[in-house]
Design a protein around this motif. Structure first.
Motif, PDB file in Angstrom:
ATOM      1  N   TYR A   5     -37.026 -28.823 -20.996  1.00  0.00           N
ATOM      2  CA  TYR A   5     -36.972 -27.638 -21.866  1.00  0.00           C
ATOM      3  C   TYR A   5     -38.342 -26.974 -21.981  1.00  0.00           C
ATOM      4  O   TYR A   5     -38.465 -25.745 -21.932  1.00  0.00           O
ATOM      5  CB  TYR A   5     -36.449 -28.014 -23.245  1.00  0.00           C
ATOM      6  CG  TYR A   5     -36.662 -26.916 -24.277  1.00  0.00           C
ATOM      7  CD1 TYR A   5     -35.846 -25.784 -24.287  1.00  0.00           C
ATOM      8  CD2 TYR A   5     -37.692 -27.011 -25.209  1.00  0.00           C
ATOM      9  CE1 TYR A   5     -36.053 -24.770 -25.223  1.00  0.00           C
ATOM     10  CE2 TYR A   5     -37.901 -25.993 -26.137  1.00  0.00           C
ATOM     11  CZ  TYR A   5     -37.080 -24.885 -26.144  1.00  0.00           C
ATOM     12  OH  TYR A   5     -37.305 -23.886 -27.066  1.00  0.00           O
ATOM     13  N   SER A  10     -35.088 -23.170 -21.639  1.00  0.00           N
ATOM     14  CA  SER A  10     -33.639 -23.047 -21.800  1.00  0.00           C
ATOM     15  C   SER A  10     -33.032 -24.423 -22.002  1.00  0.00           C
ATOM     16  O   SER A  10     -33.283 -25.340 -21.206  1.00  0.00           O
ATOM     17  CB  SER A  10     -33.014 -22.396 -20.557  1.00  0.00           C
ATOM     18  OG  SER A  10     -31.607 -22.580 -20.528  1.00  0.00           O
ATOM     19  N   VAL A  11     -32.246 -24.569 -23.062  1.00  0.00           N
ATOM     20  CA  VAL A  11     -31.578 -25.844 -23.322  1.00  0.00           C
ATOM     21  C   VAL A  11     -30.545 -26.132 -22.236  1.00  0.00           C
ATOM     22  O   VAL A  11     -30.453 -27.245 -21.723  1.00  0.00           O
ATOM     23  CB  VAL A  11     -30.924 -25.838 -24.709  1.00  0.00           C
ATOM     24  CG1 VAL A  11     -30.190 -27.153 -24.966  1.00  0.00           C
ATOM     25  CG2 VAL A  11     -31.964 -25.594 -25.795  1.00  0.00           C
ATOM     26  N   HIS A  12     -29.765 -25.124 -21.876  1.00  0.00           N
ATOM     27  CA  HIS A  12     -28.707 -25.326 -20.881  1.00  0.00           C
ATOM     28  C   HIS A  12     -29.295 -25.696 -19.520  1.00  0.00           C
ATOM     29  O   HIS A  12     -28.798 -26.603 -18.843  1.00  0.00           O
ATOM     30  CB  HIS A  12     -27.846 -24.072 -20.771  1.00  0.00           C
ATOM     31  CG  HIS A  12     -27.068 -23.766 -22.008  1.00  0.00           C
ATOM     32  ND1 HIS A  12     -27.166 -22.575 -22.681  1.00  0.00           N
ATOM     33  CD2 HIS A  12     -26.200 -24.525 -22.712  1.00  0.00           C
ATOM     34  CE1 HIS A  12     -26.376 -22.605 -23.742  1.00  0.00           C
ATOM     35  NE2 HIS A  12     -25.781 -23.772 -23.774  1.00  0.00           N
ATOM     36  N   ARG A  61     -38.991 -16.815 -19.391  1.00  0.00           N
ATOM     37  CA  ARG A  61     -38.166 -16.621 -20.589  1.00  0.00           C
ATOM     38  C   ARG A  61     -39.084 -16.226 -21.758  1.00  0.00           C
ATOM     39  O   ARG A  61     -39.748 -17.078 -22.339  1.00  0.00           O
ATOM     40  CB  ARG A  61     -37.395 -17.902 -20.921  1.00  0.00           C
ATOM     41  CG  ARG A  61     -36.260 -18.175 -19.953  1.00  0.00           C
ATOM     42  CD  ARG A  61     -35.442 -19.372 -20.366  1.00  0.00           C
ATOM     43  NE  ARG A  61     -34.239 -19.477 -19.575  1.00  0.00           N
ATOM     44  CZ  ARG A  61     -33.082 -18.889 -19.873  1.00  0.00           C
ATOM     45  NH1 ARG A  61     -32.988 -18.172 -20.976  1.00  0.00           N
ATOM     46  NH2 ARG A  61     -32.031 -19.019 -19.091  1.00  0.00           N
ATOM     47  N   TRP A  86     -33.796 -14.734 -22.268  1.00  0.00           N
ATOM     48  CA  TRP A  86     -34.594 -15.013 -23.452  1.00  0.00           C
ATOM     49  C   TRP A  86     -34.856 -16.520 -23.632  1.00  0.00           C
ATOM     50  O   TRP A  86     -34.033 -17.361 -23.267  1.00  0.00           O
ATOM     51  CB  TRP A  86     -33.876 -14.486 -24.697  1.00  0.00           C
ATOM     52  CG  TRP A  86     -33.718 -13.003 -24.702  1.00  0.00           C
ATOM     53  CD1 TRP A  86     -32.570 -12.299 -24.459  1.00  0.00           C
ATOM     54  CD2 TRP A  86     -34.733 -12.021 -24.943  1.00  0.00           C
ATOM     55  NE1 TRP A  86     -32.806 -10.956 -24.527  1.00  0.00           N
ATOM     56  CE2 TRP A  86     -34.124 -10.749 -24.826  1.00  0.00           C
ATOM     57  CE3 TRP A  86     -36.088 -12.100 -25.252  1.00  0.00           C
ATOM     58  CZ2 TRP A  86     -34.833  -9.559 -25.005  1.00  0.00           C
ATOM     59  CZ3 TRP A  86     -36.813 -10.932 -25.422  1.00  0.00           C
ATOM     60  CH2 TRP A  86     -36.176  -9.682 -25.304  1.00  0.00           C
ATOM     61  N   GLN A  88     -34.831 -19.878 -25.513  1.00  0.00           N
ATOM     62  CA  GLN A  88     -33.857 -20.444 -26.449  1.00  0.00           C
ATOM     63  C   GLN A  88     -34.526 -21.414 -27.415  1.00  0.00           C
ATOM     64  O   GLN A  88     -35.515 -22.065 -27.064  1.00  0.00           O
ATOM     65  CB  GLN A  88     -32.759 -21.209 -25.693  1.00  0.00           C
ATOM     66  CG  GLN A  88     -31.799 -20.351 -24.907  1.00  0.00           C
ATOM     67  CD  GLN A  88     -30.696 -21.199 -24.289  1.00  0.00           C
ATOM     68  OE1 GLN A  88     -30.925 -22.308 -23.834  1.00  0.00           O
ATOM     69  NE2 GLN A  88     -29.484 -20.671 -24.270  1.00  0.00           N
ATOM     70  N   PHE A 277     -32.581 -15.548 -33.946  1.00  0.00           N
ATOM     71  CA  PHE A 277     -31.798 -15.644 -32.714  1.00  0.00           C
ATOM     72  C   PHE A 277     -30.349 -15.239 -32.988  1.00  0.00           C
ATOM     73  O   PHE A 277     -29.727 -15.745 -33.930  1.00  0.00           O
ATOM     74  CB  PHE A 277     -31.812 -17.073 -32.174  1.00  0.00           C
ATOM     75  CG  PHE A 277     -33.155 -17.539 -31.687  1.00  0.00           C
ATOM     76  CD1 PHE A 277     -33.574 -17.267 -30.393  1.00  0.00           C
ATOM     77  CD2 PHE A 277     -34.009 -18.248 -32.538  1.00  0.00           C
ATOM     78  CE1 PHE A 277     -34.820 -17.707 -29.947  1.00  0.00           C
ATOM     79  CE2 PHE A 277     -35.239 -18.690 -32.096  1.00  0.00           C
ATOM     80  CZ  PHE A 277     -35.653 -18.414 -30.800  1.00  0.00           C
ATOM     81  N   ASP A 279     -27.217 -15.380 -30.683  1.00  0.00           N
ATOM     82  CA  ASP A 279     -26.779 -15.838 -29.368  1.00  0.00           C
ATOM     83  C   ASP A 279     -25.410 -16.495 -29.531  1.00  0.00           C
ATOM     84  O   ASP A 279     -25.239 -17.381 -30.367  1.00  0.00           O
ATOM     85  CB  ASP A 279     -27.805 -16.844 -28.835  1.00  0.00           C
ATOM     86  CG  ASP A 279     -27.503 -17.338 -27.429  1.00  0.00           C
ATOM     87  OD1 ASP A 279     -26.328 -17.308 -27.029  1.00  0.00           O
ATOM     88  OD2 ASP A 279     -28.438 -17.789 -26.740  1.00  0.00           O
ATOM     89  N   ALA A 281     -24.108 -18.702 -27.967  1.00  0.00           N
ATOM     90  CA  ALA A 281     -24.151 -20.136 -27.666  1.00  0.00           C
ATOM     91  C   ALA A 281     -24.637 -20.960 -28.845  1.00  0.00           C
ATOM     92  O   ALA A 281     -24.580 -22.199 -28.797  1.00  0.00           O
ATOM     93  CB  ALA A 281     -25.057 -20.388 -26.462  1.00  0.00           C
ATOM     94  N   LEU A 282     -25.114 -20.326 -29.926  1.00  0.00           N
ATOM     95  CA  LEU A 282     -25.707 -21.068 -31.033  1.00  0.00           C
ATOM     96  C   LEU A 282     -24.750 -22.056 -31.699  1.00  0.00           C
ATOM     97  O   LEU A 282     -25.144 -23.186 -31.995  1.00  0.00           O
ATOM     98  CB  LEU A 282     -26.269 -20.099 -32.074  1.00  0.00           C
ATOM     99  CG  LEU A 282     -27.506 -19.309 -31.660  1.00  0.00           C
ATOM    100  CD1 LEU A 282     -27.904 -18.325 -32.746  1.00  0.00           C
ATOM    101  CD2 LEU A 282     -28.664 -20.247 -31.338  1.00  0.00           C
ATOM    102  N   LEU A 285     -24.609 -25.092 -29.462  1.00  0.00           N
ATOM    103  CA  LEU A 285     -25.892 -25.765 -29.332  1.00  0.00           C
ATOM    104  C   LEU A 285     -26.265 -26.548 -30.584  1.00  0.00           C
ATOM    105  O   LEU A 285     -26.787 -27.659 -30.508  1.00  0.00           O
ATOM    106  CB  LEU A 285     -27.009 -24.740 -29.048  1.00  0.00           C
ATOM    107  CG  LEU A 285     -27.258 -24.311 -27.605  1.00  0.00           C
ATOM    108  CD1 LEU A 285     -28.382 -23.306 -27.559  1.00  0.00           C
ATOM    109  CD2 LEU A 285     -27.594 -25.507 -26.727  1.00  0.00           C
TER     110      LEU A 285
END
Length: 294
Positions: A5, A10-12, A61, A86, A88, A277, A279, A281-282, A285
């Motif tokens: 990370y 990016s976490v993903h 990012r 961006w 994360q 943020f 997003d 995906a939050l 996550l």
């Protein structure tokens, strides 16, 4: 995963590279020589080189402040830029026990990770391996297939590149001011919110590329936000990058819906930096419910 990370932002992508690292290690296990390196060193070498390969040809990012100067127009259009990859936030829950968080915190703060995104990939790797993970210059040279002199030179340049972020990266974690921030936000009290900020506070809102500097412009923007979204909010504690974090829910259609995740830096008892943020995906996550009961 934290190591990946820090390099990728990016976490993903970090999750994917951890899997890639495990696959590479499994395939190369027969060639591992304990006399040459510990398992820890060997795995970090594989992970680092997997990340460097992944970073080839990729855009960095950023956060909005990394793309240009601050806005002085609180009424500027809030147009998201989804073409920007961006930075994360990293959920503290992914670190496991509190001891792991304490160990990782100095190299996980958002300002530090954001500053690293401005560095060339190999400088990022050297900085993390030397300063955060505390490998020797000789060990890092072996990991990266270079010389000790090259490692020391890259480290010097990387330190200069993140110097401005180091102080913010070690900012306070005291929650008193955050508790007062929650109370002021949930009552839509802009004056009380502004009183909790440093004069030079920074407000960023990825994926919206504009950002604001200063308590006055923050206050003007918040007047606009409460006029747009209404005064009914609930803020729940969360945790990201070892920093105070709040999940903000806005009431619509009789229920509170997740609006943003707000990450704070506190300095001298006041909020000095807020990254908001938004997003989709939050929830996944951070394990956040998308809707709260009234």
């Amino acid at each position: 995963m934290v190591h990946c990370y820090r390099l990728l932002g990016s976490v993903h992508e970090a999750e994917d590279l951890v899997q890639e690292t495990m696959l590479r290690a499994w395939r190369a296990w027969d060639s591992y020589d304990a006399a040459r390196a510990s398992v820890r060193t060997w795995l970090y070498r594989i992970a680092t080189n997997a990340c460097l390969t992944a970073l080839e040809g990729r855009a960095r990012r950023p956060l909005p402040a990394g793309l240009g100067g601050p806005s002085d127009d609180p009424g500027a259009p809030l147009t998201p830029s989804f073409d920007v990859p961006w930075l994360q936030p990293f959920p503290d829950a992914r670190l496991g026990d509190p001891a792991a968080l304490a160990t990782a915190r100095s190299g996980l703060r958002l300002a530090f990770v954001a500053a690293m995104q401005l560095l060339p990939a190999r400088q990022r790797a050297v900085l993390v391996l030397r300063e955060v993970l505390e490998f020797s210059a000789a060990e890092v040279a072996t990991m990266l297939g270079t010389t000790t002199a090259s490692v020391n030179s890259a480290l010097q340049r990387a330190r200069a590149g993140v110097a401005g972020a180091s102080a913010e990266g070690l900012a306070e974690t005291d929650g008193t001011v955050i508790d007062r921030y929650v109370q002021a936000f949930e009552t839509a009290d802009v004056e009380a919110l502004v009183s909790l900020l440093t004069d030079d506070v920074v407000l960023e809102m990825p994926p919206v590329p504009l950002w604001y500097r200063g308590a006055t412009d923050y206050g003007r923007f918040m007047v606009r936000l409460f006029a747009m979204r209404g005064p009914h909010w609930r803020l729940l504690p969360s945790a990201a990058n070892g920093q105070p974090t709040l999940a903000a829910y806005c009431r619509r259609d009789g229920v509170y819906r997740l609006h943003t995740l707000q990450l704070f830096t506190v300095r001298a008892g006041r909020v000095s930096h807020i990254v908001v943020f938004q997003d989709p995906a939050l929830p996944e996550l951070f394990g956040l419910p998308p809707v709260l009961a009234p």
